[in-house]
Design an enzyme around this catalytic site. Structure first.
Site, PDB file in Angstrom:
ATOM      1  N   ASP A 160      -3.900  -5.539  -1.043  1.00 12.87           N
ATOM      2  CA  ASP A 160      -4.185  -4.243  -1.649  1.00 12.87           C
ATOM      3  C   ASP A 160      -5.248  -4.393  -2.753  1.00 12.87           C
ATOM      4  O   ASP A 160      -5.114  -5.241  -3.642  1.00 12.87           O
ATOM      5  CB  ASP A 160      -2.869  -3.696  -2.231  1.00 12.87           C
ATOM      6  CG  ASP A 160      -3.057  -2.336  -2.877  1.00 12.87           C
ATOM      7  OD1 ASP A 160      -4.101  -1.690  -2.657  1.00 12.87           O
ATOM      8  OD2 ASP A 160      -2.137  -1.911  -3.602  1.00 12.87           O
ATOM      9  N   GLY A 161      -6.271  -3.571  -2.669  1.00 11.66           N
ATOM     10  CA  GLY A 161      -7.362  -3.641  -3.641  1.00 11.66           C
ATOM     11  C   GLY A 161      -6.910  -3.369  -5.060  1.00 11.66           C
ATOM     12  O   GLY A 161      -7.442  -3.942  -6.018  1.00 11.66           O
ATOM     13  N   ASP A 184     -15.423   0.862  -1.134  1.00 12.39           N
ATOM     14  CA  ASP A 184     -15.772   1.327   0.213  1.00 12.39           C
ATOM     15  C   ASP A 184     -14.461   1.605   0.945  1.00 12.39           C
ATOM     16  O   ASP A 184     -14.084   0.896   1.873  1.00 12.39           O
ATOM     17  CB  ASP A 184     -16.578   0.225   0.907  1.00 12.39           C
ATOM     18  CG  ASP A 184     -17.095   0.652   2.268  1.00 12.39           C
ATOM     19  OD1 ASP A 184     -16.854   1.796   2.669  1.00 12.39           O
ATOM     20  OD2 ASP A 184     -17.731  -0.187   2.928  1.00 12.39           O
ATOM     21  N   THR A 210     -11.059   4.158   2.408  1.00 12.49           N
ATOM     22  CA  THR A 210     -10.708   5.362   3.169  1.00 12.49           C
ATOM     23  C   THR A 210     -10.485   6.501   2.177  1.00 12.49           C
ATOM     24  O   THR A 210     -10.598   6.327   0.974  1.00 12.49           O
ATOM     25  CB  THR A 210      -9.422   5.096   3.976  1.00 12.49           C
ATOM     26  OG1 THR A 210      -8.489   4.439   3.122  1.00 12.49           O
ATOM     27  CG2 THR A 210      -9.686   4.202   5.155  1.00 12.49           C
ATOM     28  N   PRO A 246      -2.948   4.255   2.599  1.00 14.98           N
ATOM     29  CA  PRO A 246      -3.173   3.050   1.786  1.00 14.98           C
ATOM     30  C   PRO A 246      -4.308   3.200   0.772  1.00 14.98           C
ATOM     31  O   PRO A 246      -4.355   2.489  -0.227  1.00 14.98           O
ATOM     32  CB  PRO A 246      -3.498   1.964   2.816  1.00 14.98           C
ATOM     33  CG  PRO A 246      -3.737   2.640   4.103  1.00 14.98           C
ATOM     34  CD  PRO A 246      -3.103   3.994   4.040  1.00 14.98           C
TER      35      PRO A 246
HETATM   36  N1  SAM Z   1     -17.206   4.057   5.176  1.00 13.34           N
HETATM   37  C1  SAM Z   1     -15.860   4.465   5.352  1.00 13.34           C
HETATM   38  C2  SAM Z   1     -15.524   5.845   4.863  1.00 13.34           C
HETATM   39  O1  SAM Z   1     -15.999   6.245   3.794  1.00 13.34           O
HETATM   40  O2  SAM Z   1     -14.772   6.517   5.560  1.00 13.34           O
HETATM   41  C3  SAM Z   1     -14.916   3.456   4.803  1.00 13.34           C
HETATM   42  C4  SAM Z   1     -14.786   2.417   5.838  1.00 13.34           C
HETATM   43  S1  SAM Z   1     -13.830   1.019   5.505  1.00 13.34           S
HETATM   44  C5  SAM Z   1     -13.348   0.697   7.157  1.00 13.34           C
HETATM   45  C6  SAM Z   1     -12.373   1.545   4.694  1.00 13.34           C
HETATM   46  C7  SAM Z   1     -11.381   0.400   4.552  1.00 13.34           C
HETATM   47  O3  SAM Z   1     -10.577   0.595   3.390  1.00 13.34           O
HETATM   48  C8  SAM Z   1     -10.406   0.230   5.729  1.00 13.34           C
HETATM   49  O4  SAM Z   1     -10.722  -0.934   6.415  1.00 13.34           O
HETATM   50  C9  SAM Z   1      -9.020   0.149   5.062  1.00 13.34           C
HETATM   51  O5  SAM Z   1      -8.184  -0.834   5.631  1.00 13.34           O
HETATM   52  C10 SAM Z   1      -9.411  -0.179   3.617  1.00 13.34           C
HETATM   53  N2  SAM Z   1      -8.401   0.193   2.619  1.00 13.34           N
HETATM   54  C11 SAM Z   1      -7.675   1.332   2.533  1.00 13.34           C
HETATM   55  N3  SAM Z   1      -6.848   1.265   1.481  1.00 13.34           N
HETATM   56  C12 SAM Z   1      -7.055   0.061   0.879  1.00 13.34           C
HETATM   57  C13 SAM Z   1      -6.488  -0.575  -0.248  1.00 13.34           C
HETATM   58  N4  SAM Z   1      -5.542  -0.003  -0.971  1.00 13.34           N
HETATM   59  N5  SAM Z   1      -6.955  -1.811  -0.569  1.00 13.34           N
HETATM   60  C14 SAM Z   1      -7.922  -2.422   0.163  1.00 13.34           C
HETATM   61  N6  SAM Z   1      -8.470  -1.850   1.253  1.00 13.34           N
HETATM   62  C15 SAM Z   1      -8.045  -0.630   1.604  1.00 13.34           C
END
Ligand code: SAM
Length: 286
Positions: free
Chosen positions: A139-140, A158, A160, A165
């Site tokens: 988790d970020g 970057d 979601t 999450p």
């Molecule tokens: N460019 C895209 C958009 O704006 O829709 C974002 C794409 S990128 C694939 C988003 C990533 O954030 C996903 O791979 C997801 O697993 C990750 N993510 C979501 N919540 C997170 C968290 N709490 N910590 C780390 N990564 C996370």
């Protein structure tokens, strides 16, 4: 034969659809559902929980704009943290800077990385390839909480949308920890959603308010992203020291000779000039 379409509701009564040639995979992970599709116009694209993430055709706009704006303001960025970004597109652009020494990429879901390596090498090409890039699957929010103070020059969020999450990445706790993890010259770029539809504008304002309360300099810039709701998307630029326009190192960036398809130095300045309705939203709220 029946046509297969991917559709995403952008509001309750507006939807965006792409005709799909075939579905490449569908996987439910402990965190989210990931689907990959193939289409004529947008090439391969993938969604998370039904929401568009990356397409082959327009990913360059997003990944260039999240990356090159901060590097053109501080060419001395050496230590980078990417939060989310498991598709690798942001990492690909960061890796183009030879001056970068270390990149941590923290995505909560390793399956996004592995599926992008299989189906979307256009963005995943540097993952597991560039020795400066270290991937962490956690988790970020927890990762930045544990990061040493002043350990990064740039944090790129970057993520979601702020549901599931990704929710914890839109909190004051997260931005405060990002500020602590950044050195005095640090820059934070945040995926800021869209100003256009009410629901997205609401999330954009919530994120912007929290970032403005945390960083002395907090601005917003725009770009065109055809497959995201309304096509009008924003990033937040936050810093302790640098103003994205008065500190813009235009000639130095141009001298690097990086070939880009979306970002350029005229656009850098222009991207911070916002439409009146967006300025009013940012000044007065909804
Ligand atoms: N460019 C895209 C958009 O704006 O829709 C974002 C794409 S990128 C694939 C988003 C990533 O954030 C996903 O791979 C997801 O697993 C990750 N993510 C979501 N919540 C997170 C968290 N709490 N910590 C780390 N990564 C996370």
């Amino acid at each position: 034969m029946t046509d297969l379409w991917y559709s995403e509701f952008h509001t309750d009564d507006v939807k965006f659809s792409i005709k799909v040639n075939r579905q490449l995979c569908s996987e439910q992970t402990p965190f989210q559902r990931i689907d990959f599709f193939e289409s004529d116009t947008f090439g391969v694209f993938f969604t998370i929980d039904g929401l568009m993430m990356v397409t082959q055709k327009d990913e360059f706009a997003y990944h260039e704009m999240i990356t090159h704006v901060p590097f053109a303001v501080n060419p001395d960025i050496r230590r980078v943290l990417i939060v989310g970004g498991g598709d690798g597109g942001t990492a690909r652009e960061v890796c183009r800077y030879q001056t970068v020494e270390h990149i941590d990429l923290v995505d909560i879901d390793e399956r996004v990385v592995r599926l992008c390596q299989k189906y979307l090498p256009q963005t995943a090409c540097v993952l597991d390839k560039d020795p400066r890039l270290q991937m962490h699957f956690e988790d970020g929010l927890a990762f930045v909480r544990a990061a040493q103070a002043g350990s990064y020059d740039l944090i790129l969020v970057d993520s979601t949308d702020p549901v599931g999450p990704g929710e914890g990445l839109f909190t004051t706790d997260f931005y405060t920890n990002c500020s602590r993890a950044l050195g005095g010259n640090g820059i934070l770029i945040n995926q800021h959603e869209s100003p256009f539809y009410t629901h997205y504008a609401h999330e954009m304002l919530r994120a912007h308010k929290k970032i403005s309360d945390t960083f002395p300099i907090a601005q917003v810039y725009q770009f065109h992203m055809p497959t995201y709701p309304s096509g009008h998307w924003l990033f937040g630029f936050a810093s302790k020291r640098f103003d994205p326009i008065t500190d813009f190192r235009c000639e130095e960036w141009a001298a690097l000779g990086l070939k880009t398809r979306y970002y350029n130095t005229a656009l850098h300045r222009a991207a911070f000039a916002l439409p009146t309705y967006v300025r009013e939203l940012l000044e007065h709220g909804e």
